[in-house]
Motif scaffolding. Sequence first.
Motif, PDB file in Angstrom:
ATOM      1  N   TYR A  41       0.832  -1.204   0.000  1.00 40.75           N
ATOM      2  CA  TYR A  41       0.000   0.000   0.000  1.00 40.75           C
ATOM      3  C   TYR A  41       0.869   1.258   0.000  1.00 40.75           C
ATOM      4  N   THR A  42       2.023   1.196   0.656  1.00 36.39           N
ATOM      5  CA  THR A  42       2.946   2.334   0.642  1.00 36.39           C
ATOM      6  C   THR A  42       3.487   2.556  -0.762  1.00 36.39           C
ATOM      7  N   VAL A  43       3.840   1.466  -1.451  1.00 31.99           N
ATOM      8  CA  VAL A  43       4.286   1.585  -2.844  1.00 31.99           C
ATOM      9  C   VAL A  43       3.180   2.200  -3.693  1.00 31.99           C
ATOM     10  N   TYR A  44       1.961   1.746  -3.472  1.00 28.43           N
ATOM     11  CA  TYR A  44       0.808   2.272  -4.217  1.00 28.43           C
ATOM     12  C   TYR A  44       0.632   3.774  -3.971  1.00 28.43           C
ATOM     13  N   LEU A  45       0.692   4.188  -2.695  1.00 27.60           N
ATOM     14  CA  LEU A  45       0.484   5.610  -2.360  1.00 27.60           C
ATOM     15  C   LEU A  45       1.592   6.498  -2.910  1.00 27.60           C
ATOM     16  N   SER A  46       2.786   5.935  -3.118  1.00 30.05           N
ATOM     17  CA  SER A  46       3.895   6.768  -3.589  1.00 30.05           C
ATOM     18  C   SER A  46       3.668   7.290  -5.007  1.00 30.05           C
ATOM     19  N   PHE A  47       2.687   6.737  -5.716  1.00 28.85           N
ATOM     20  CA  PHE A  47       2.379   7.197  -7.069  1.00 28.85           C
ATOM     21  C   PHE A  47       1.166   8.124  -7.108  1.00 28.85           C
ATOM     22  N   PHE A  48       0.692   8.561  -5.931  1.00 23.64           N
ATOM     23  CA  PHE A  48      -0.501   9.400  -5.877  1.00 23.64           C
ATOM     24  C   PHE A  48      -0.232  10.645  -5.043  1.00 23.64           C
ATOM     25  N   ASP A  49      -1.015  11.670  -5.334  1.00 17.23           N
ATOM     26  CA  ASP A  49      -1.036  12.885  -4.517  1.00 17.23           C
ATOM     27  C   ASP A  49      -2.307  12.835  -3.682  1.00 17.23           C
ATOM     28  N   TRP A  50      -2.147  12.711  -2.360  1.00 12.84           N
ATOM     29  CA  TRP A  50      -3.300  12.530  -1.468  1.00 12.84           C
ATOM     30  C   TRP A  50      -2.976  13.131  -0.114  1.00 12.84           C
ATOM     31  N   ASN A  51      -3.971  13.794   0.481  1.00 12.90           N
ATOM     32  CA  ASN A  51      -3.744  14.451   1.765  1.00 12.90           C
ATOM     33  C   ASN A  51      -4.405  13.723   2.932  1.00 12.90           C
ATOM     34  N   MET A  52      -4.838  12.488   2.715  1.00 13.05           N
ATOM     35  CA  MET A  52      -5.495  11.658   3.731  1.00 13.05           C
ATOM     36  C   MET A  52      -6.868  12.180   4.160  1.00 13.05           C
ATOM     37  N   ILE A  53      -7.320  13.266   3.574  1.00 19.18           N
ATOM     38  CA  ILE A  53      -8.638  13.826   3.899  1.00 19.18           C
ATOM     39  C   ILE A  53      -9.575  13.697   2.710  1.00 19.18           C
ATOM     40  N   SER A  54      -9.066  14.062   1.538  1.00 17.42           N
ATOM     41  CA  SER A  54      -9.877  13.987   0.331  1.00 17.42           C
ATOM     42  C   SER A  54     -10.194  12.533  -0.001  1.00 17.42           C
ATOM     43  N   PRO A  55     -11.441  12.256  -0.431  1.00 22.01           N
ATOM     44  CA  PRO A  55     -11.787  10.880  -0.812  1.00 22.01           C
ATOM     45  C   PRO A  55     -11.126  10.453  -2.116  1.00 22.01           C
ATOM     46  N   GLU A  56     -10.595  11.414  -2.881  1.00 22.63           N
ATOM     47  CA  GLU A  56      -9.997  11.113  -4.171  1.00 22.63           C
ATOM     48  C   GLU A  56      -8.472  11.192  -4.083  1.00 22.63           C
ATOM     49  N   TYR A 269       0.664  16.506   5.725  1.00 28.10           N
ATOM     50  CA  TYR A 269      -0.342  15.744   4.970  1.00 28.10           C
ATOM     51  C   TYR A 269       0.001  15.578   3.491  1.00 28.10           C
ATOM     52  N   ARG A 270       1.283  15.356   3.211  1.00 26.13           N
ATOM     53  CA  ARG A 270       1.701  15.010   1.846  1.00 26.13           C
ATOM     54  C   ARG A 270       2.012  13.508   1.836  1.00 26.13           C
ATOM     55  N   THR A 271       0.961  12.724   1.742  1.00 25.40           N
ATOM     56  CA  THR A 271       1.091  11.277   1.883  1.00 25.40           C
ATOM     57  C   THR A 271       1.935  10.662   0.774  1.00 25.40           C
ATOM     58  N   GLY A 272       1.798  11.171  -0.435  1.00 25.02           N
ATOM     59  CA  GLY A 272       2.582  10.647  -1.549  1.00 25.02           C
ATOM     60  C   GLY A 272       4.072  10.853  -1.329  1.00 25.02           C
ATOM     61  N   HIS A 273       4.439  12.050  -0.853  1.00 25.05           N
ATOM     62  CA  HIS A 273       5.845  12.323  -0.554  1.00 25.05           C
ATOM     63  C   HIS A 273       6.341  11.397   0.560  1.00 25.05           C
ATOM     64  N   SER A 274       5.518  11.216   1.584  1.00 21.01           N
ATOM     65  CA  SER A 274       5.895  10.346   2.699  1.00 21.01           C
ATOM     66  C   SER A 274       6.123   8.914   2.227  1.00 21.01           C
ATOM     67  N   ALA A 275       5.235   8.427   1.369  1.00 21.12           N
ATOM     68  CA  ALA A 275       5.383   7.065   0.857  1.00 21.12           C
ATOM     69  C   ALA A 275       6.642   6.935   0.009  1.00 21.12           C
ATOM     70  N   ALA A 276       6.918   7.944  -0.813  1.00 16.37           N
ATOM     71  CA  ALA A 276       8.132   7.909  -1.643  1.00 16.37           C
ATOM     72  C   ALA A 276       9.378   7.912  -0.767  1.00 16.37           C
ATOM     73  N   ILE A 277       9.385   8.734   0.293  1.00 18.27           N
ATOM     74  CA  ILE A 277      10.531   8.766   1.215  1.00 18.27           C
ATOM     75  C   ILE A 277      10.693   7.412   1.899  1.00 18.27           C
ATOM     76  N   SER A 278       9.581   6.781   2.261  1.00 16.37           N
ATOM     77  CA  SER A 278       9.641   5.470   2.918  1.00 16.37           C
ATOM     78  C   SER A 278      10.259   4.423   2.003  1.00 16.37           C
ATOM     79  N   ILE A 279       9.880   4.435   0.726  1.00 17.81           N
ATOM     80  CA  ILE A 279      10.426   3.471  -0.221  1.00 17.81           C
ATOM     81  C   ILE A 279      11.914   3.737  -0.463  1.00 17.81           C
ATOM     82  N   ILE A 280      12.291   5.003  -0.567  1.00 17.18           N
ATOM     83  CA  ILE A 280      13.708   5.352  -0.736  1.00 17.18           C
ATOM     84  C   ILE A 280      14.511   4.906   0.484  1.00 17.18           C
TER      85      ILE A 280
END
Length: 304
Positions: A41-56, A269-280
Amino acid sequence: MSTLTGIWGKFNKNRGNAFGYGLLIPSIIVFAIFTFWPFLYTVYLSFFDWNMISPEKEFVGLRNYMEVLSDSKTYRIIGNTFLYIVLLLAINCVVPYIFAFVIDVVLKRFNGFYKSAMFLPAFISLVVGSILFTWILNPVSGPLAIIFGWLGLEIPNWTKTQGWVILVLSLITSWKVFGYNFILLYASINGISREVIESARLDNVPLWRLFLQIILPMSSATGIYVFIITIVQSLQYVFTPVKVITQGGPDYASSNLIYHAYHEAFVVYRTGHSAAISIITMALFLILLFLEFKLVERGIYYEN
C-alpha cells in the motif's frame, strides 16, 4: 513391495511437510496483514497525490519521487541519517563490545551489579528518558548547567545548534538501547571457552590483542547481529527523542529519513511524498544490508 514402501514413505513425508506448513499459516497471515500489505500500500500511495482527507487520490506517477530527490533538504536529511547510523554504531555496538569484554574477562568482581546497572534503562520509557535528559541538559537551569556554571563553563544550547543536536539525541537513544546490546555481547563473550582465554592470559597476550584476535572473531556471529539491529532499530528508537524534543529542528538539522516520512504524512499531509521517502529509505537500508553481507559476513565465525 519396495515400490509400495517408497510410495508410502513419500506420502508420510509429504503429509508431514503439509502439517508443518499448516502450522505456519497463522504466522504467515499475520505477517501478510501487518507487513506485506502495508508495504504494498505504501508503494501504491507513492504514485498518488493525497492528503489523507480527500476521498480522491490523484495519480501523479513518479512525480513524488522526482520532487523528493530534487529537494535539497532530502540530501541533508540523508546525511543526518548516515551520521545517526555512524554515531549509534559507535555508541551501541563498539562501546558495549568493549564494556562486555572488560566486565567478563578483565574484572572479576561485581559483574552482576554492572550487568543490572547497564540493562536497567531498557525498562524505562524513552519518552520519559527524553524528558529527563531535556531537564538535565537544559543550558540555563539544568543540573549540569549549574555544575558547569560553578566551574565557569557553559552548556551550548544543543537543541538549537546544528551538530550538537544529533550527538545529544544519539546519546539519549543509546541510553535506552545500550543495555540490550551489552547483554547480548556479554552472553556471547561469556560463552567463549575459558581455556582459550586463560591460555592467552598465561602466555601474557596483551588485552588489546586478546580482544581483537580472540574475543572479537569468536563472538562475531552475535556481533554482526548487534551490528544489524543497531542500524535498523536505533533509527526507529531515535524517532522518539526527535519527536519529543526537536520535531526535526532546527531547520531539519535533527531530522532523519524515518522522522521525515512521518512529518510529511502526519504534519503536512503530503502522503505521496511520505510514501516515496519510505520506499527510498527501504532501498537505502537494503543496499546497506547487502554491502554488510557482501563485505562483512564472510569473516563471521560460527562455532557449529
